[in-house]
Write an enzyme that holds these catalytic residues in place. Structure first.
Site, PDB file in Angstrom:
ATOM      1  N   GLY A  49       0.814  -1.204   0.000  1.00 38.38           N
ATOM      2  CA  GLY A  49       0.000   0.000   0.000  1.00 38.38           C
ATOM      3  C   GLY A  49       0.850   1.257   0.000  1.00 38.38           C
TER       4      GLY A  49
ATOM      5  N   GLY B  91       2.719   4.563   1.498  1.00 40.48           N
ATOM      6  CA  GLY B  91       3.358   5.013   2.726  1.00 40.48           C
ATOM      7  C   GLY B  91       4.672   4.326   3.025  1.00 40.48           C
ATOM      8  N   ALA B  92       5.297   4.803   4.106  1.00 39.45           N
ATOM      9  CA  ALA B  92       6.632   4.338   4.466  1.00 39.45           C
ATOM     10  C   ALA B  92       6.640   2.909   4.975  1.00 39.45           C
ATOM     11  CB  ALA B  92       7.236   5.271   5.524  1.00 39.45           C
ATOM     12  N   ILE B  93       5.570   2.507   5.664  1.00 32.50           N
ATOM     13  CA  ILE B  93       5.575   1.176   6.281  1.00 32.50           C
ATOM     14  C   ILE B  93       5.613   0.061   5.235  1.00 32.50           C
ATOM     15  CG2 ILE B  93       4.241  -0.442   7.675  1.00 32.50           C
ATOM     16  CD1 ILE B  93       3.413   1.921   9.421  1.00 32.50           C
TER      17      ILE B  93
ATOM     18  N   GLU C  82      -1.687  -2.468  -6.246  1.00 28.65           N
ATOM     19  CA  GLU C  82      -2.222  -1.319  -6.972  1.00 28.65           C
ATOM     20  C   GLU C  82      -1.124  -0.320  -7.319  1.00 28.65           C
ATOM     21  OE1 GLU C  82      -5.214  -0.230  -4.232  1.00 28.65           O
ATOM     22  OE2 GLU C  82      -3.899   0.862  -2.884  1.00 28.65           O
TER      23      GLU C  82
ATOM     24  N   GLY D  13      -7.551   0.964  -1.661  1.00 28.31           N
ATOM     25  CA  GLY D  13      -7.674  -0.470  -1.943  1.00 28.31           C
ATOM     26  C   GLY D  13      -7.551  -1.350  -0.723  1.00 28.31           C
TER      27      GLY D  13
END
Length: 628
Positions: free
Chosen positions: A227, A229-231, A250, A348
């Site tokens: 997804g 972001g940084a994580i 995605e 998503g």
């Protein structure tokens, strides 16, 4: 297949002459837009910058114009609150460039699953008047690539009454279901400017620790979704020892280049689109854009395919990695708002979580830091903030990960969920969360006395067995008050049993070692004791423990049965109970070290109901017990 071999470029070098009748400047192109129309703007780093700037310059002529988009990067001049009477933003995912105007109530947010957006367009439920997009130059067959943003753009092109496209030679020609006929584009605006870029996030120690925990859940042959972001990006640092990973996601970012070139991603075990990295859009640096250009390893598809839970569920071992803003103790996940302030979007997350849950061997993971606001606020909360929306429901959540570990919630009751989530909350908030959980009746007070390191194990781990002579042995999580009973058990053991258990002769057990048995978190460390009723309450006659190694998602297991109760099946029952607990916690298997002469313990592990393998080195058997 060489995953970096590229196809030959086949742009039509004479396209501007061939399609001269449809070419216009950005200003002339947007002059066709009328007041009151709904205008779609292309996604992410493929935002058509010249067209957006030209549109904003016409603000005085365009009253009540609705701007519709997924997340976009770069400038969003139409989102100026001074222009709210002219441009009304309606975003499916709130990026930083439109967040202020939406939070001030001058723009709109439409919460919707990403997989459902194309149908909004095609059904006429949200009709589009104009689509502003960016494409690559056409090839010799007159086909343009949507490049780094196929996502919902392809549906927008198919359903908008007027399609205006910037044609940019710097747009990568991505392969897959990413092409549109140039005759489906009404106005062509030649441009040559760099695409918008997003620098890879700089990992922090917190995101790296979360990435390490998530990485331990990813098995060889898994197909991974990452997804925003940084994580999710940090996870990729901790899959370098994996084999034959696939990608169905995605979005791809720069990190995909590294994991492909390291040989970790091959896609050879994918159930569908084998050997392909499947995505719907890319956001990163020029390095990424150059890498995906004409690269047959990548297959870009529209959102209605990539985010279809049915398609996702067909993948073998699909792992979905998504983030959240808050998770409450019942497992509700808020990912799009801070209280009543809308912050991002559904995106998503639900599509991939539900798809991964249906995938054979799949894992749906929600990852978030344990705290916010420099450690002042816990993201694990008893109740979501007033006004906070639930994106992933209690019934959909499986794994929740913070820097403090992994909580597996699926199929757990509310008390089990609360205790598991408290154990991965920041230590500064655990005691208060437990008190609030008791007040909310999520956790029964009689089973939840805890202070700092003292944690009461969930009563659901209790069980019992009846021996052939009718004696009932009760099994329960170890309790902080068991410290004296654990000393009693040790001193009741023969020296042979002590030697077999600790691989050394011990005439006394250090106080620290007793504490290590008693003060466990009942998640990464589990201790189950077998007890018999006694005049003083109960005697402990057996103990079984496991200790999770988060790097491997496997736990070291050991057990001890008091000599006068051995050869009664207690050890076998206890180990199988530990296997059941570990399975429920999402652990992949057990390991153990057993002396060659300790045949009884070897027999117990061989009857553990797992897939057992062993090897001997220097008079010690190393056991591996894989859960199937």
């Amino acid at each position: 297949m060489n995953m970096t071999t590229k196809a030959a470029v086949s742009h039509d070098t004479d396209w501007q002459t061939r399609y001269a009748s449809t070419i216009a400047s950005a200003n002339d192109a947007v002059s066709h837009i009328r007041p009151g129309q709904r205008v779609f703007v292309g996604t992410g780093c493929a935002q058509p910058q010249d067209l957006v700037a030209a549109l904003a310059e016409r603000w005085s002529d365009l009253a009540d114009t609705e701007i519709v988009h997924l997340l976009t990067t770069g400038e969003a001049p139409y989102a100026d609150k001074l222009l709210a009477e002219h441009f009304r933003v309606n975003s499916f995912f709130i990026a930083e460039n439109v967040r202020d105007v939406i939070q001030e109530g001058l723009g709109d947010y439409t919460p919707i699953f990403l997989s459902d957006i194309p149908q909004l367009f095609s059904s006429g439920e949200l009709p589009l008047d104009v689509a502003l997009i960016q494409v690559s130059p056409p090839d010799e067959g007159g086909m343009c690539s949507l490049g780094i943003s196929v996502d919902i753009v392809k549906s927008a092109v198919a359903n908008a009454r007027l399609v205006i496209a910037e044609v940019n030679p710097r747009m990568p020609r991505t392969l897959g279901d990413s092409f549109i006929r140039i005759h489906d584009l009404d106005i062509l605006v030649p441009v040559e400017r760099p695409l918008l870029e997003v620098e890879p996030p700089v990992p922090t120690e917190v995101t790296r620790q979360i990435g390490r925990h998530v990485g331990s859940l990813i098995e060889d042959g898994s197909t991974v979704e990452m997804g925003v972001g940084a994580i999710p990006q940090s996870v990729m640092e901790f899959v370098r020892d994996k084999k034959d990973l696939g990608v169905h996601t995605e979005m791809v970012t720069d990190v995909i280049v590294d994991v492909i070139e390291s040989g970790v991603v091959t896609g050879q075990r994918k159930s569908i689109n084998r050997g392909k990295v499947v995505a719907s859009f890319a956001m990163g640096s020029r390095r990424l854009y150059d890498y995906i250009d004409n690269n047959p390893t990548f297959s870009f598809h529209p959102t209605e395919y990539v985010n279809d839970p049915y398609v996702i569920g067909q993948q073998h071992k699909q792992v979905a990695i998504n983030t959240a803003l808050e998770v409450d103790l019942t497992g509700q996940v808020c990912a799009d708002s801070l209280g009543t302030r809308f912050y991002s979007g559904i995106g998503g997350q639900v599509d991939f979580s539900r798809g991964a849950a249906k995938s054979p061997g799949g894992k749906a993971i929600i990852a978030l830091p344990a705290t916010a606001q420099d450690g002042q606020v816990s993201r694990i909360v008893t109740r979501l903030s007033p006004g906070a929306g639930v994106v992933t429901t209690r019934g959909d959540v499986h794994y929740v990960v913070t820097e403090y570990g992994v909580a597996y919630l699926h199929g757990k009751n509310v008390q089990e969920r609360a205790m598991a989530l408290i154990s991965i909350a920041h230590p500064d908030f655990r005691a208060e969360l437990l008190r609030q959980a008791i007040e909310a009746k999520y956790v029964r007070a009689a089973h939840a006395e805890v202070e700092h390191r003292i944690v009461v194990g969930p009563p659901e781990l209790r069980t019992s067995m009846v021996l052939e002579d009718g004696t009932q042995i009760n099994f329960r999580p170890i309790h902080p008050t068991d410290e004296p009973r654990m000393r009693d058990l040790f001193y009741a053991l023969t020296q042979e049993t002590v030697y077999y258990r600790f691989m050394t002769y011990m005439k006394q057990i250090p106080h620290k070692q007793v504490q290590d048995f008693v003060y466990v978190d009942h998640r990464t460390q589990v201790s189950i004791v077998g007890t018999l009723p006694a005049a003083h309450g109960e005697d402990i006659i057996a103990i079984g423990c496991y200790y999770l190694d988060p790097r491997t998602n496997r736990a070291e297991v050991a057990f001890t049965v008091r000599d006068d109760w051995q050869n009664r099946g207690i050890g076998t029952f206890l180990v199988r109970h530990l296997v059941s607990i570990a399975r429920r916690n999402g652990i992949a298997g057990f390991t153990a070290e057993v002396l060659r002469e300790n045949r009884r313990m070897q027999a117990v592990f061989n009857k553990s109901g797992t897939k057992v393998s062993s090897r001997i080195v220097d008079n010690v058997y190393s056991f591996e017990m894989e859960f199937e």
